[in-house]
Design a protein around this motif. Structure first.
Motif, PDB file in Angstrom:
ATOM      1  N   SER A  74       0.801  -1.226   0.000  1.00 12.84           N
ATOM      2  CA  SER A  74       0.000   0.000   0.000  1.00 12.84           C
ATOM      3  C   SER A  74       0.834   1.276   0.000  1.00 12.84           C
ATOM      4  O   SER A  74       0.340   2.338  -0.365  1.00 12.84           O
ATOM      5  CB  SER A  74      -0.943   0.010   1.207  1.00 12.84           C
ATOM      6  OG  SER A  74      -0.202  -0.027   2.413  1.00 12.84           O
ATOM      7  N   ASP A  75       2.114   1.175   0.380  1.00 12.07           N
ATOM      8  CA  ASP A  75       2.967   2.370   0.402  1.00 12.07           C
ATOM      9  C   ASP A  75       3.894   2.472  -0.809  1.00 12.07           C
ATOM     10  O   ASP A  75       4.807   3.288  -0.842  1.00 12.07           O
ATOM     11  CB  ASP A  75       3.787   2.435   1.693  1.00 12.07           C
ATOM     12  CG  ASP A  75       4.716   1.226   1.867  1.00 12.07           C
ATOM     13  OD1 ASP A  75       4.563   0.231   1.108  1.00 12.07           O
ATOM     14  OD2 ASP A  75       5.581   1.277   2.749  1.00 12.07           O
ATOM     15  N   ILE A  76       3.642   1.637  -1.812  1.00 10.88           N
ATOM     16  CA  ILE A  76       4.432   1.660  -3.055  1.00 10.88           C
ATOM     17  C   ILE A  76       3.538   2.167  -4.183  1.00 10.88           C
ATOM     18  O   ILE A  76       2.390   1.745  -4.322  1.00 10.88           O
ATOM     19  CB  ILE A  76       4.959   0.252  -3.399  1.00 10.88           C
ATOM     20  CG1 ILE A  76       5.903  -0.262  -2.313  1.00 10.88           C
ATOM     21  CG2 ILE A  76       5.635   0.244  -4.762  1.00 10.88           C
ATOM     22  CD1 ILE A  76       7.220   0.469  -2.204  1.00 10.88           C
ATOM     23  N   VAL A  77       4.076   3.066  -4.998  1.00 10.37           N
ATOM     24  CA  VAL A  77       3.329   3.566  -6.158  1.00 10.37           C
ATOM     25  C   VAL A  77       4.160   3.293  -7.409  1.00 10.37           C
ATOM     26  O   VAL A  77       5.136   4.000  -7.691  1.00 10.37           O
ATOM     27  CB  VAL A  77       3.033   5.084  -6.033  1.00 10.37           C
ATOM     28  CG1 VAL A  77       2.232   5.555  -7.244  1.00 10.37           C
ATOM     29  CG2 VAL A  77       2.300   5.383  -4.732  1.00 10.37           C
ATOM     30  N   PRO A  78       3.801   2.242  -8.157  1.00  9.53           N
ATOM     31  CA  PRO A  78       4.550   1.946  -9.387  1.00  9.53           C
ATOM     32  C   PRO A  78       4.160   2.904 -10.510  1.00  9.53           C
ATOM     33  O   PRO A  78       3.184   3.649 -10.401  1.00  9.53           O
ATOM     34  CB  PRO A  78       4.115   0.514  -9.711  1.00  9.53           C
ATOM     35  CG  PRO A  78       2.764   0.374  -9.106  1.00  9.53           C
ATOM     36  CD  PRO A  78       2.733   1.287  -7.904  1.00  9.53           C
TER      37      PRO A  78
END
Length: 198
Positions: A74-78
């Protein structure tokens, strides 16, 4: 007779504890609209993290229509085009990710050092698709054959020494065991994921 086009089946698990970032939600909307992929989305919120990841794997393996498992924390934005990594047909592939440790930004672009420990490799002098010894699991795509391998049953687990002290996290342990049975781990440097921190 024209060859029939088959969509790539992708089981997408978004690991969360009740919320995901607005930017990740926007990327997810773009992903759902991309052609060429049949996507099943699960919002996985189990604890602890090893239980969550292994439960996801179990559900994925039971759904035979899906060729790849993709996990995004949830804290990763690809990047919005992250699904293009599936097209490389690699065993294990991830975008370039970073973690904050001791006030430093560490790339999860890892090579095994002479001491057997994982060290950040020099990604600045390289481009494109690169084989690595390990990466993180914050955004990762894994081919079904990898998770079906009998030596990778219970794929996500920490490694501990005789005193019960953790020596290897579940992400690096997974990469290590996958490589030991002949699979390869890749990071594509043209795809960089953002790590949202508070």
């Amino acid at each position: 007779m024209a060859k029939q086009f088959r969509q790539k089946g992708l089981y997408l698990a978004l690991l969360n504890q009740g919320s995901i970032s607005t930017n990740l939600a926007k990327v997810l909307d773009i992903m759902k609209q991309q052609e060429g992929y049949k996507i099943y989305i699960e919002y996985a919120h189990g604890k602890p993290i090893s239980n969550n990841r292994n439960t996801i794997v179990s559900k994925f393996l039971a759904m035979k229509d899906y060729d790849y498992l993709m996990m995004i924390d949830s804290d990763i934005v690809p990047t919005p085009n992250i699904l293009n990594l599936v097209d490389f047909s690699k065993d294990i592939i991830a975008p370039l990710m970073f973690v904050h440790q001791k006030g430093m930004l560490i790339p999860l672009f890892l090579a095994t050092g002479k001491d057997g420990q994982y060290d950040a490799d020099d990604y600045l002098t390289k481009v494109g698709l690169q084989e690595v010894d390990a990466t993180g699991t914050g955004c990762i795509i894994i081919k079904r054959e990898v998770l079906e391998h009998p030596n990778l049953k219970y794929p996500f687990r920490n490694e501990y020494d005789v005193d019960g002290i953790k020596t290897l996290g579940l992400d690096f342990n997974f990469c290590k065991r996958a490589k030991e049975v002949g699979f390869k781990v890749w990071v594509h440097l043209d795809f960089v994921a953002d790590h949202v921190t508070n």
